[in-house]
Every structure is written in C-alpha cells, then in structure tokens.
Design a protein around this motif. Structure first.
Motif, PDB file in Angstrom:
ATOM      1  N   SER A  77     -24.172 132.884  29.782  1.00  0.00           N
ATOM      2  CA  SER A  77     -23.805 132.323  31.079  1.00  0.00           C
ATOM      3  C   SER A  77     -22.975 131.047  30.912  1.00  0.00           C
ATOM      4  CB  SER A  77     -25.056 132.034  31.908  1.00  0.00           C
ATOM      5  OG  SER A  77     -25.755 130.915  31.387  1.00  0.00           O
ATOM      6  N   GLY A  78     -23.014 130.473  29.720  1.00  0.00           N
ATOM      7  CA  GLY A  78     -22.257 129.256  29.462  1.00  0.00           C
ATOM      8  C   GLY A  78     -23.042 127.985  29.693  1.00  0.00           C
ATOM      9  N   ILE A 125     -28.638 127.644  14.844  1.00  0.00           N
ATOM     10  CA  ILE A 125     -28.548 127.941  16.273  1.00  0.00           C
ATOM     11  C   ILE A 125     -28.888 126.694  17.091  1.00  0.00           C
ATOM     12  CG2 ILE A 125     -29.604 129.267  18.158  1.00  0.00           C
ATOM     13  CD1 ILE A 125     -29.881 131.593  16.114  1.00  0.00           C
ATOM     14  N   ASN A 126     -29.940 125.998  16.701  1.00  0.00           N
ATOM     15  CA  ASN A 126     -30.334 124.778  17.417  1.00  0.00           C
ATOM     16  C   ASN A 126     -29.211 123.740  17.362  1.00  0.00           C
ATOM     17  OD1 ASN A 126     -32.357 123.240  18.888  1.00  0.00           O
ATOM     18  ND2 ASN A 126     -32.433 121.951  17.060  1.00  0.00           N
ATOM     19  N   ASP A 127     -28.604 123.596  16.201  1.00  0.00           N
ATOM     20  CA  ASP A 127     -27.506 122.641  16.055  1.00  0.00           C
ATOM     21  C   ASP A 127     -26.332 123.032  16.946  1.00  0.00           C
ATOM     22  OD1 ASP A 127     -26.216 120.365  14.782  1.00  0.00           O
ATOM     23  OD2 ASP A 127     -24.967 121.864  13.764  1.00  0.00           O
ATOM     24  N   LEU A 128     -25.999 124.310  16.960  1.00  0.00           N
ATOM     25  CA  LEU A 128     -24.891 124.767  17.791  1.00  0.00           C
ATOM     26  C   LEU A 128     -25.192 124.597  19.280  1.00  0.00           C
ATOM     27  CD1 LEU A 128     -23.874 128.005  15.877  1.00  0.00           C
ATOM     28  CD2 LEU A 128     -22.559 125.884  16.042  1.00  0.00           C
ATOM     29  N   LEU A 129     -26.457 124.749  19.646  1.00  0.00           N
ATOM     30  CA  LEU A 129     -26.844 124.627  21.054  1.00  0.00           C
ATOM     31  C   LEU A 129     -26.843 123.178  21.537  1.00  0.00           C
ATOM     32  CD1 LEU A 129     -29.834 127.123  21.243  1.00  0.00           C
ATOM     33  CD2 LEU A 129     -27.654 127.360  22.428  1.00  0.00           C
ATOM     34  N   THR A 130     -27.248 122.258  20.674  1.00  0.00           N
ATOM     35  CA  THR A 130     -27.540 120.906  21.151  1.00  0.00           C
ATOM     36  C   THR A 130     -26.631 119.816  20.615  1.00  0.00           C
ATOM     37  OG1 THR A 130     -29.149 120.584  19.376  1.00  0.00           O
ATOM     38  CG2 THR A 130     -29.981 121.461  21.457  1.00  0.00           C
ATOM     39  N   ASN A 131     -25.903 120.064  19.555  1.00  0.00           N
ATOM     40  CA  ASN A 131     -25.111 119.014  18.933  1.00  0.00           C
ATOM     41  C   ASN A 131     -23.776 118.864  19.654  1.00  0.00           C
ATOM     42  OD1 ASN A 131     -24.057 117.081  17.295  1.00  0.00           O
ATOM     43  ND2 ASN A 131     -24.030 118.352  15.448  1.00  0.00           N
ATOM     44  N   PRO A 143     -16.797 121.602  22.645  1.00  0.00           N
ATOM     45  CA  PRO A 143     -17.665 122.749  22.354  1.00  0.00           C
ATOM     46  C   PRO A 143     -18.984 122.691  23.133  1.00  0.00           C
ATOM     47  CG  PRO A 143     -16.946 121.707  20.318  1.00  0.00           C
ATOM     48  CD  PRO A 143     -16.445 120.879  21.436  1.00  0.00           C
ATOM     49  N   VAL A 144     -19.553 121.496  23.251  1.00  0.00           N
ATOM     50  CA  VAL A 144     -20.808 121.320  23.987  1.00  0.00           C
ATOM     51  C   VAL A 144     -20.684 120.034  24.787  1.00  0.00           C
ATOM     52  CG1 VAL A 144     -23.299 121.005  23.818  1.00  0.00           C
ATOM     53  CG2 VAL A 144     -22.134 122.374  22.105  1.00  0.00           C
ATOM     54  N   GLN A 145     -21.080 120.122  26.025  1.00  0.00           N
ATOM     55  CA  GLN A 145     -21.136 118.916  26.843  1.00  0.00           C
ATOM     56  C   GLN A 145     -22.334 119.019  27.779  1.00  0.00           C
ATOM     57  OE1 GLN A 145     -17.587 118.484  29.139  1.00  0.00           O
ATOM     58  NE2 GLN A 145     -17.646 120.558  29.955  1.00  0.00           N
ATOM     59  N   VAL A 146     -22.828 117.876  28.189  1.00  0.00           N
ATOM     60  CA  VAL A 146     -23.983 117.836  29.081  1.00  0.00           C
ATOM     61  C   VAL A 146     -23.488 117.567  30.493  1.00  0.00           C
ATOM     62  CG1 VAL A 146     -26.149 116.676  29.610  1.00  0.00           C
ATOM     63  CG2 VAL A 146     -25.470 117.015  27.229  1.00  0.00           C
ATOM     64  N   VAL A 147     -23.832 118.505  31.378  1.00  0.00           N
ATOM     65  CA  VAL A 147     -23.458 118.382  32.785  1.00  0.00           C
ATOM     66  C   VAL A 147     -24.659 118.798  33.630  1.00  0.00           C
ATOM     67  CG1 VAL A 147     -21.890 119.194  34.599  1.00  0.00           C
ATOM     68  CG2 VAL A 147     -21.057 118.949  32.257  1.00  0.00           C
ATOM     69  N   ASP A 148     -25.115 117.903  34.489  1.00  0.00           N
ATOM     70  CA  ASP A 148     -26.240 118.184  35.403  1.00  0.00           C
ATOM     71  C   ASP A 148     -27.466 118.742  34.676  1.00  0.00           C
ATOM     72  OD1 ASP A 148     -24.693 117.380  37.592  1.00  0.00           O
ATOM     73  OD2 ASP A 148     -23.881 119.412  37.860  1.00  0.00           O
ATOM     74  N   ASN A 149     -27.901 118.071  33.632  1.00  0.00           N
ATOM     75  CA  ASN A 149     -29.076 118.461  32.842  1.00  0.00           C
ATOM     76  C   ASN A 149     -28.953 119.849  32.214  1.00  0.00           C
ATOM     77  OD1 ASN A 149     -30.540 116.089  33.035  1.00  0.00           O
ATOM     78  ND2 ASN A 149     -31.450 116.690  34.996  1.00  0.00           N
ATOM     79  N   ASN A 154     -18.095 125.784  25.482  1.00  0.00           N
ATOM     80  CA  ASN A 154     -16.788 126.436  25.632  1.00  0.00           C
ATOM     81  C   ASN A 154     -16.879 127.839  25.023  1.00  0.00           C
ATOM     82  OD1 ASN A 154     -16.506 126.186  22.834  1.00  0.00           O
ATOM     83  ND2 ASN A 154     -14.917 124.611  22.946  1.00  0.00           N
ATOM     84  N   ASP A 155     -15.839 128.634  25.241  1.00  0.00           N
ATOM     85  CA  ASP A 155     -15.869 130.037  24.812  1.00  0.00           C
ATOM     86  C   ASP A 155     -16.030 130.194  23.306  1.00  0.00           C
ATOM     87  OD1 ASP A 155     -15.622 130.829  27.428  1.00  0.00           O
ATOM     88  OD2 ASP A 155     -13.433 131.045  27.340  1.00  0.00           O
ATOM     89  N   LEU A 156     -15.380 129.324  22.559  1.00  0.00           N
ATOM     90  CA  LEU A 156     -15.472 129.402  21.100  1.00  0.00           C
ATOM     91  C   LEU A 156     -16.904 129.141  20.625  1.00  0.00           C
ATOM     92  CD1 LEU A 156     -13.873 129.835  18.506  1.00  0.00           C
ATOM     93  CD2 LEU A 156     -13.416 127.384  18.460  1.00  0.00           C
ATOM     94  N   ARG A 157     -17.558 128.159  21.213  1.00  0.00           N
ATOM     95  CA  ARG A 157     -18.945 127.848  20.827  1.00  0.00           C
ATOM     96  C   ARG A 157     -19.883 128.993  21.227  1.00  0.00           C
ATOM     97  NH1 ARG A 157     -22.001 123.279  19.093  1.00  0.00           N
ATOM     98  NH2 ARG A 157     -19.998 122.763  18.164  1.00  0.00           N
ATOM     99  N   ILE A 158     -19.649 129.597  22.379  1.00  0.00           N
ATOM    100  CA  ILE A 158     -20.487 130.730  22.814  1.00  0.00           C
ATOM    101  C   ILE A 158     -20.388 131.858  21.792  1.00  0.00           C
ATOM    102  CG2 ILE A 158     -20.737 132.553  24.554  1.00  0.00           C
ATOM    103  CD1 ILE A 158     -19.951 130.445  26.667  1.00  0.00           C
ATOM    104  N   VAL A 159     -19.185 132.157  21.353  1.00  0.00           N
ATOM    105  CA  VAL A 159     -18.989 133.222  20.357  1.00  0.00           C
ATOM    106  C   VAL A 159     -19.705 132.871  19.057  1.00  0.00           C
ATOM    107  CG1 VAL A 159     -17.247 134.358  18.905  1.00  0.00           C
ATOM    108  CG2 VAL A 159     -16.839 134.054  21.351  1.00  0.00           C
ATOM    109  N   GLU A 160     -19.616 131.622  18.648  1.00  0.00           N
ATOM    110  CA  GLU A 160     -20.265 131.184  17.409  1.00  0.00           C
ATOM    111  C   GLU A 160     -21.788 131.288  17.516  1.00  0.00           C
ATOM    112  OE1 GLU A 160     -19.850 127.421  14.309  1.00  0.00           O
ATOM    113  OE2 GLU A 160     -19.096 127.218  16.354  1.00  0.00           O
TER     114      GLU A 160
END
Length: 185
Positions: A77-78, A125-131, A143-149, A154-160
């Motif tokens: 879902s992104g 996986i944890n690093d990719l999800l939260t870093n 690749p990862v940003q925090v928006v509204d908790n 981004n698409d590249l990070r989702i694929v990874e």
C-alpha cells in the motif's frame, strides 16, 4: 486358529490335525504376537506423536508466513504505521527464534537453513522498513519518510522490501518441506 478353521471346513483324510500343542510352537506364536502388539502399540504410537508434533511445527511456520503476508500487504500500500512496522518484524523474529530454539532441538530436526539467515533477513527487512536516510535532498521522493505517523515508501524501496520478504518466505517454505520430509519417514 488353524484348529478352529480346520473344524469349520471339512478336510480330507490326508490332512491330520495334531491335537497336542508343541510348547516350542506355542512359545513361537506368543512371541510373534507379543512383537506384533509391541510394534503397533509402542512404535506406531511414538511415530504418530512425532508426526503430530511435526504438523504443529508446520502450522506454526504457517502462522509466521501469515504475519509476513500481512506485512507485505501493508508495504504494497506504500504506508505502514510507525508502530506496526517494527512490531510485525519483531513477531516474525521471535516466533522463528522459538521454533529454532525449542521445536527443532526438541524434535532433533535438522534443517539446512540456520537461524542466523532468518535473523539476518528479518533485520534487513526491519532496516528497510524503518531506516530513513539522513540526506535525501537529491531525490524527489526519499526511500522512506514519516508522514502522519506512517512510514511512506517510494516505489524502489517497496520493490526492495518485497524482494527480501519473498526471500524470507522462500526460506521458511524450504524449512516446511524439510520438516514435512521428516514427518513422512
């Protein structure tokens, strides 16, 4: 049994049934019966218990895969809630660790995949999800940003992330096959 079967059917005069039982033959019959009962009661029961325990292990691995699928759906879902991302990965890690530490050692099940590989995959996986990278001014969407908790990817990070999730699922599937082979022995 032979005596009773012989009495039920009319036998020719050539067949003579000895009415005295040889003690050696009687002992042989009782030993054969004892061994047959021992095998069916003791060994077959033990095998059924082992098979049941192996089925429980396979079901437990299925539960881990369900958690992974839940995580995968969220990632696709992104967005993943800040509290959900590390919690799901921690559940995957802890459940896997319990299976390796308790179930595999208790059942003397040897699997080709060591827990360290599962642990490394969950950490990745944890690093990719939260870093979230510190410097992301060069890219239009980091690749990862925090928006509204929520973590947004981004698409590249989702694929990874999806690739590592699939790798983890494949490793668990291989373990299920190995446990299942042990089950059918």
């Amino acid at each position: 049994m032979g005596f009773f079967v012989g009495k039920l059917f009319i036998l020719s005069e050539e067949v003579v049934i000895d009415k005295n039982i040889n003690p050696v033959h009687a002992l042989s019959i009782f030993v054969t019966l004892f061994i047959a009962i021992l095998i069916t009661v003791f060994f077959q029961t033990k095998k059924e218990i082992n098979n049941t325990e192996n089925e429980i292990i396979i079901k437990r691995i299925d539960k881990i895969i369900e958690i992974i699928d839940c995580l995968h759906d969220s990632v696709c879902s992104g967005k993943v809630a800040i509290s959900q991302a590390p919690a799901l990965v921690k559940r995957i890690h802890n459940s896997s660790k319990y299976i390796w530490d308790s179930c595999f050692s208790d059942q003397a099940i040897n699997v080709s995949i060591k827990f360290e590989l599962i642990e490394a995959e969950t950490r990745k996986i944890n690093d990719l999800l939260t870093n979230t990278p510190a410097n992301h001014t060069n890219v239009e969407k980091p690749p990862v940003q925090v928006v509204d908790n929520n973590y947004e990817y981004n698409d590249l990070r989702i694929v990874e992330i999806e690739k590592h999730i699939e790798d983890l699922k494949n490793k668990l599937f291989k373990i299920q096959l190995e446990v299942n082979r042990k089950l059918n022995r």
